[in-house]
Design an enzyme around this catalytic site. Structure first.
Site, mmCIF file in Angstrom:
data_model
loop_
_atom_site.group_PDB
_atom_site.id
_atom_site.type_symbol
_atom_site.label_atom_id
_atom_site.label_comp_id
_atom_site.label_asym_id
_atom_site.label_seq_id
_atom_site.Cartn_x
_atom_site.Cartn_y
_atom_site.Cartn_z
ATOM 1 N N GLU A 106 -63.390 -11.877 41.365
ATOM 2 C CA GLU A 106 -63.793 -10.633 40.726
ATOM 3 C C GLU A 106 -64.523 -9.713 41.696
ATOM 4 O O GLU A 106 -65.048 -10.154 42.719
ATOM 5 C CB GLU A 106 -64.698 -10.937 39.542
ATOM 6 C CG GLU A 106 -65.964 -11.632 39.973
ATOM 7 C CD GLU A 106 -66.705 -12.289 38.823
ATOM 8 O OE1 GLU A 106 -66.050 -12.736 37.871
ATOM 9 O OE2 GLU A 106 -67.923 -12.338 38.890
ATOM 10 N N CYS A 119 -69.050 -4.854 45.215
ATOM 11 C CA CYS A 119 -69.432 -6.244 45.439
ATOM 12 C C CYS A 119 -68.132 -7.055 45.500
ATOM 13 O O CYS A 119 -67.356 -7.051 44.541
ATOM 14 C CB CYS A 119 -70.312 -6.667 44.264
ATOM 15 S SG CYS A 119 -70.778 -8.382 44.291
ATOM 16 N N CYS A 130 -75.153 -24.307 43.871
ATOM 17 C CA CYS A 130 -76.457 -23.852 43.347
ATOM 18 C C CYS A 130 -76.401 -23.923 41.811
ATOM 19 O O CYS A 130 -75.509 -23.318 41.200
ATOM 20 C CB CYS A 130 -76.771 -22.435 43.817
ATOM 21 S SG CYS A 130 -76.600 -22.235 45.598
ATOM 22 N N CYS A 133 -75.950 -20.850 39.274
ATOM 23 C CA CYS A 133 -74.895 -19.875 39.568
ATOM 24 C C CYS A 133 -73.574 -20.283 38.924
ATOM 25 O O CYS A 133 -73.129 -21.431 39.073
ATOM 26 C CB CYS A 133 -74.753 -19.780 41.087
ATOM 27 S SG CYS A 133 -73.278 -18.897 41.624
ATOM 28 N N CYS A 359 -72.795 -12.815 39.681
ATOM 29 C CA CYS A 359 -71.996 -13.688 40.519
ATOM 30 C C CYS A 359 -71.057 -14.659 39.788
ATOM 31 O O CYS A 359 -71.477 -15.703 39.314
ATOM 32 C CB CYS A 359 -73.012 -14.476 41.349
ATOM 33 S SG CYS A 359 -72.324 -15.527 42.581
HETATM 34 N N1 SAH Z 1 -73.059 -17.191 48.264
HETATM 35 C C1 SAH Z 1 -73.813 -16.055 48.646
HETATM 36 C C2 SAH Z 1 -73.282 -14.755 48.077
HETATM 37 C C3 SAH Z 1 -72.796 -14.754 46.680
HETATM 38 S S1 SAH Z 1 -74.021 -14.985 45.450
HETATM 39 C C4 SAH Z 1 -75.279 -16.250 48.316
HETATM 40 O O1 SAH Z 1 -75.611 -17.210 47.637
HETATM 41 O O2 SAH Z 1 -76.078 -15.442 48.795
HETATM 42 C C5 SAH Z 1 -74.816 -13.381 45.436
HETATM 43 C C6 SAH Z 1 -76.243 -13.422 44.933
HETATM 44 O O3 SAH Z 1 -76.276 -13.665 43.519
HETATM 45 C C7 SAH Z 1 -77.091 -14.509 45.578
HETATM 46 O O4 SAH Z 1 -78.343 -13.996 45.947
HETATM 47 C C8 SAH Z 1 -77.201 -15.519 44.461
HETATM 48 O O5 SAH Z 1 -78.289 -16.368 44.643
HETATM 49 C C9 SAH Z 1 -77.292 -14.617 43.250
HETATM 50 N N2 SAH Z 1 -77.043 -15.267 41.959
HETATM 51 C C10 SAH Z 1 -76.136 -16.220 41.671
HETATM 52 N N3 SAH Z 1 -76.204 -16.564 40.368
HETATM 53 C C11 SAH Z 1 -77.181 -15.792 39.822
HETATM 54 C C12 SAH Z 1 -77.740 -15.689 38.510
HETATM 55 N N4 SAH Z 1 -77.285 -16.433 37.514
HETATM 56 N N5 SAH Z 1 -78.733 -14.793 38.325
HETATM 57 C C13 SAH Z 1 -79.196 -14.023 39.348
HETATM 58 N N6 SAH Z 1 -78.715 -14.087 40.596
HETATM 59 C C14 SAH Z 1 -77.718 -14.963 40.840
HETATM 60 FE FE1 SF4 Z 2 -74.877 -20.680 45.647
HETATM 61 FE FE2 SF4 Z 2 -73.390 -19.256 43.944
HETATM 62 FE FE3 SF4 Z 2 -73.972 -18.234 46.370
HETATM 63 FE FE4 SF4 Z 2 -72.272 -20.294 46.101
HETATM 64 S S1 SF4 Z 2 -71.977 -18.237 45.302
HETATM 65 S S2 SF4 Z 2 -73.950 -20.131 47.580
HETATM 66 S S3 SF4 Z 2 -73.154 -21.467 44.413
HETATM 67 S S4 SF4 Z 2 -75.414 -18.703 44.713
#
Ligand code: SAH
Ligand code: SF4
Length: 372
Positions: A106, A119, A130, A133, A359
């Site tokens: 997406e 994005c 994580c 996420c 995300c």
């Molecule tokens: N993998 C990379 C980039 C994609 S995630 C990273 O982790 O940085 C982009 C951002 O969204 C990251 O900062 C991540 O920690 C955040 N993110 C993921 N799930 C989230 C959620 N449920 N609420 C708020 N931020 C979130």
């Molecule tokens: Fe962590 Fe989600 Fe970023 Fe992957 S996309 S590194 S699981 S926050």
């Protein structure tokens, strides 16, 4: 092979090679290997990057005989739009695409008074796990090719030109904050950055300074990116200042630890002169205590205050998770302590939260729908 495994294998299958996967010399060689003059690859690239075009009938400078076949070979279709929804009064548009093989990714396009930001996704799913996420829950399906990333950008840039936000507008910023860990797909990432920031016939002509790569903190690729000579901004998803909490929230931390991760972020600033953004999802009673804000400030300030900008964001709860966003008063105190330490801090906006804006949430839902 059972049906689920076969389905996963199909979604993990590599996409066809595309002109945008290649450097200029590689494109020339590809044209030659097809028995064509090199010039054909360059002409096609000028249409693709310069005019955001991949329709053969628009490319009238290519010889009519064989034009359709040439374009079908050099610019094969990579993304199929599956769904599009908008929010925030039409200023946020989220698009779900299917890749060849069926995996879903997406993009989120956001219009602000002074810029338009896209994005993008760098992987289908993500292997970093994580727990807060939605993308992490999917596991890694596969890396995207450079061209699959660049197609997300091309389609968004065309939509801006075509009036999605009213009138003819230009896409100005790209952030790698969609699905996936961009530094775990390094080669495609750097090729995609070259395509986003390249000028003339070799790129979309955005400024590299307006590109942000967000990472959970892969130390070696952070150093490598610092040496690429492109002034892209780095965002580090820290989420906790201490190893016990960060080990749970960002499992890759068990390999590097907070100190090594921050040292690499600081080296990135030193090498590029670009201020690093620290991303911090505030999760109620997990990482939002006032003492953690003080600890975070101390860890960042060991390198001074000018190298970093802190971006706390309220957690966007993932369906089925017990975690939720911090209470407003707790959030306020967290930000206050960071600012009191002399750090520059802004609460990140939660664009599109009502359309599963965070995300991977829309694509994750889609996977649940198609598998369940
Ligand atoms: N993998 C990379 C980039 C994609 S995630 C990273 O982790 O940085 C982009 C951002 O969204 C990251 O900062 C991540 O920690 C955040 N993110 C993921 N799930 C989230 C959620 N449920 N609420 C708020 N931020 C979130
Ligand atoms: Fe962590 Fe989600 Fe970023 Fe992957 S996309 S590194 S699981 S926050």
């Amino acid at each position: 092979m059972n049906v689920a495994l076969a389905d996963r294998a199909q979604r993990a299958a590599k996409p066809p090679q595309h002109l945008a996967d290649l450097s200029e010399p590689e494109r020339d060689s590809w044209a030659e290997s097809l028995g064509l003059p090199r010039m054909r690859a360059r002409q096609t690239a000028r249409h693709y990057f310069g005019k955001l075009e991949r329709t053969a009938s628009c490319m009238t400078d290519l010889p009519a005989a064989g034009r359709d076949e040439l374009v079908a070979t050099l610019l094969p279709p990579l993304l199929t739009r599956a769904r599009q929804i908008s929010a925030d009064g039409g200023r946020t548009v989220k698009t779900l695409y299917h890749l060849t093989g069926g995996a879903a990714v997406e993009t989120v396009l956001m219009a602000y008074p002074d810029r338009i930001t896209l994005c993008v996704s760098s992987q289908a799913g993500c292997g970093m796990g994580c727990p807060f996420c939605a993308t992490g829950k999917l596991g890694l399906v596969r890396n995207l090719s450079a061209a699959e990333i660049l197609e997300q950008v091309r389609l968004a840039a065309r939509a801006c030109q075509g009036g999605i936000f009213g009138g003819q507008k230009r896409l100005t910023n790209v952030v790698f904050m969609g699905m996936g860990e961009p530094l775990a797909n390094y080669k495609a990432l750097t090729r995609a950055i070259a395509g986003i920031a390249g000028q003339g016939g070799s790129g979309f002509g955005l400024s590299a300074r307006n590109v942000t790569v967000s990472t959970c903190g892969l130390v070696e690729p952070m150093d490598r990116l610092a040496g690429e000579g492109r002034p892209v901004r780095l965002a580090l998803s820290l989420h906790a200042p201490d190893d016990p909490a960060r080990d749970g929230l960002v499992p890759i931390n068990r390999r590097y630890g907070v100190e090594r991760t921050l040292a690499a972020a600081y080296r990135y600033y030193e090498a590029t002169g670009r201020r690093v953004s620290i991303e911090y999802a505030l999760i109620r009673d997990i990482n939002d205590q006032a003492w953690r804000a003080t600890q975070l400030a101390a860890k960042l300030c060991q390198y001074g205050t000018g190298w970093v900008h802190v971006n706390p964001i309220p957690l966007n709860p993932v369906p089925g998770s017990i975690w939720t966003a911090s209470r407003p008063s707790v959030q306020e105190e967290f930000l206050r302590r960071l600012a009191a330490a002399g750090l520059s801090v802004t609460l990140r906006d939660t664009r599109g939260a009502d359309i599963d804006g965070a995300c991977g949430q829309l694509a994750a839902k889609e996977v649940v729908r198609t598998n369940g």
